[in-house]
Design an enzyme around this catalytic site. Structure first.
Site, PDB file in Angstrom:
ATOM      1  N   GLY A   1       1.752 -31.384  26.117  1.00 41.86           N
ATOM      2  CA  GLY A   1       2.591 -31.794  27.256  1.00 41.86           C
ATOM      3  C   GLY A   1       2.565 -30.914  28.491  1.00 41.86           C
ATOM      4  O   GLY A   1       3.511 -30.944  29.282  1.00 41.86           O
ATOM      5  N   THR A   2       1.464 -30.171  28.710  1.00 40.12           N
ATOM      6  CA  THR A   2       1.443 -29.342  29.936  1.00 40.12           C
ATOM      7  C   THR A   2       1.394 -30.224  31.191  1.00 40.12           C
ATOM      8  O   THR A   2       1.959 -29.869  32.224  1.00 40.12           O
ATOM      9  CB  THR A   2       0.250 -28.358  29.977  1.00 40.12           C
ATOM     10  OG1 THR A   2      -0.966 -29.091  29.976  1.00 40.12           O
ATOM     11  CG2 THR A   2       0.276 -27.409  28.802  1.00 40.12           C
ATOM     12  N   ASN A   3       0.731 -31.355  31.094  1.00 35.09           N
ATOM     13  CA  ASN A   3       0.700 -32.252  32.269  1.00 35.09           C
ATOM     14  C   ASN A   3       2.066 -32.890  32.498  1.00 35.09           C
ATOM     15  O   ASN A   3       2.487 -33.068  33.634  1.00 35.09           O
ATOM     16  CB  ASN A   3      -0.399 -33.304  32.112  1.00 35.09           C
ATOM     17  CG  ASN A   3      -1.776 -32.715  32.382  1.00 35.09           C
ATOM     18  OD1 ASN A   3      -2.060 -32.285  33.486  1.00 35.09           O
ATOM     19  ND2 ASN A   3      -2.606 -32.652  31.355  1.00 35.09           N
TER      20      ASN A   3
ATOM     21  N   GLU B   1      -6.075 -29.384  35.788  1.00 33.95           N
ATOM     22  CA  GLU B   1      -5.462 -30.695  35.507  1.00 33.95           C
ATOM     23  C   GLU B   1      -4.005 -30.683  35.936  1.00 33.95           C
ATOM     24  O   GLU B   1      -3.518 -31.596  36.600  1.00 33.95           O
ATOM     25  CB  GLU B   1      -5.511 -30.997  34.006  1.00 33.95           C
ATOM     26  CG  GLU B   1      -6.862 -31.386  33.482  1.00 33.95           C
ATOM     27  CD  GLU B   1      -6.776 -31.822  32.032  1.00 33.95           C
ATOM     28  OE1 GLU B   1      -5.820 -32.513  31.657  1.00 33.95           O
ATOM     29  OE2 GLU B   1      -7.680 -31.456  31.262  1.00 33.95           O
TER      30      GLU B   1
ATOM     31  N   HIS C   1      -8.099 -37.347  32.701  1.00 42.52           N
ATOM     32  CA  HIS C   1      -9.186 -37.176  31.732  1.00 42.52           C
ATOM     33  C   HIS C   1      -9.951 -35.887  32.051  1.00 42.52           C
ATOM     34  O   HIS C   1     -10.272 -35.628  33.214  1.00 42.52           O
ATOM     35  CB  HIS C   1     -10.126 -38.388  31.803  1.00 42.52           C
ATOM     36  CG  HIS C   1     -11.204 -38.336  30.784  1.00 42.52           C
ATOM     37  ND1 HIS C   1     -10.978 -38.631  29.451  1.00 42.52           N
ATOM     38  CD2 HIS C   1     -12.510 -37.981  30.868  1.00 42.52           C
ATOM     39  CE1 HIS C   1     -12.098 -38.475  28.776  1.00 42.52           C
ATOM     40  NE2 HIS C   1     -13.035 -38.090  29.611  1.00 42.52           N
TER      41      HIS C   1
HETATM   42  C1  GRF Z   1      -5.568 -33.043  28.734  1.00 36.89           C
HETATM   43  O1  GRF Z   1      -6.746 -32.305  28.619  1.00 36.89           O
HETATM   44  C2  GRF Z   1      -5.848 -34.420  29.281  1.00 36.89           C
HETATM   45  O2  GRF Z   1      -6.874 -34.439  30.214  1.00 36.89           O
HETATM   46  C3  GRF Z   1      -6.262 -35.172  28.054  1.00 36.89           C
HETATM   47  O3  GRF Z   1      -5.404 -34.684  27.034  1.00 36.89           O
HETATM   48  C4  GRF Z   1      -4.997 -33.361  27.360  1.00 36.89           C
HETATM   49  C5  GRF Z   1      -3.494 -33.345  27.360  1.00 36.89           C
HETATM   50  O4  GRF Z   1      -2.968 -32.063  27.559  1.00 36.89           O
HETATM   51  N1  GRF Z   1      -6.172 -36.591  28.257  1.00 36.89           N
HETATM   52  P1  GRF Z   1      -1.400 -31.829  27.689  1.00 36.89           P
HETATM   53  O5  GRF Z   1      -0.746 -32.477  26.478  1.00 36.89           O
HETATM   54  O6  GRF Z   1      -0.946 -32.469  28.971  1.00 36.89           O
HETATM   55  O7  GRF Z   1      -1.211 -30.348  27.706  1.00 36.89           O
END
Ligand code: GRF
Length: 195
Positions: A20-22, A179, A114
């Site tokens: 869940g870093t994004n 990202e 992605h």
């Molecule tokens: C990221 O590398 C994203 O590009 C891919 O899955 C990963 C998710 O990372 N689709 P996080 O859970 O957001 O840290």
């Protein structure tokens, strides 16, 4: 609906399966002054997803969905999205593939991130394949979701050099930071051009 500077905030739902870093970066972005969005609902297919902690910390509604039967799971998600009047969806490490029917319900309103320079390296294990193929560059991409895997219109992409001593882990770590930086930029761009 919350208002910011007289403007209605767009309600978004973030779908996760793990770390869940994004999600965290999108939540932080939503908390900025004059932000155009609010994260209203977090969906996870995994009850152990670490990312759920960011939802809890920020008092954001979350829903854990049992994916044993995809059709039932998707219907449950759709019901909740409608209930929360979600304007658009951000997939952030969500490991399930959405059905055509689901995508049609939010046509042009689903984004994904992605970890590759799409259209190169769709699917899983991107960093491993990039290293194996001795690519000079890699990157990450935020794109629209359509019914073909990792194939929708590109919203924002960032390219980086693959360094001599890079391995899968190092590359993943470096790119994840990027990202986290580009997802908010892509959201802004998406809102400006599409909503
Ligand atoms: C990221 O590398 C994203 O590009 C891919 O899955 C990963 C998710 O990372 N689709 P996080 O859970 O957001 O840290």
């Amino acid at each position: 609906m919350d208002k910011s500077n007289g403007k209605k905030k767009l309600k978004i739902s973030v779908f996760i399966s793990g770390r869940g870093t994004n999600l965290k970066s999108i939540i932080n972005f939503s908390k900025k002054k004059n932000s155009l969005i609010e994260v209203n609902l977090v969906i996870s297919d995994n009850k152990k997803a670490k990312g759920l902690n960011f939802a809890k910390k920020n008092k954001i509604r979350f829903l854990i969905v049992n994916y044993k039967k995809k059709n039932i799971a998707e219907n449950k998600i759709l019901t909740n999205l409608k209930k929360c009047k979600i304007d658009f969806i951000c997939l952030a490490g969500f490991m399930k593939i959405l059905s055509k029917k689901f995508i049609n319900n939010y046509k042009g309103k689903i984004l994904n991130i992605h970890p590759s320079l799409l259209p190169k390296y769709k699917g899983l294990n991107t960093h491993k394949r990039v290293i194996m193929n001795k690519e000079k560059f890699t990157g990450c991409t935020v794109h629209m979701v359509n019914s073909k895997l990792d194939s929708g219109k590109i919203i924002f992409q960032k390219k980086i050099k693959v360094l001599k001593n890079d391995n899968e882990k190092k590359l993943e770590k470096r790119l994840l930071n990027i990202e986290n930086r580009i997802y908010p930029i892509a959201i802004k761009k998406f809102i400006n051009f599409n909503l």
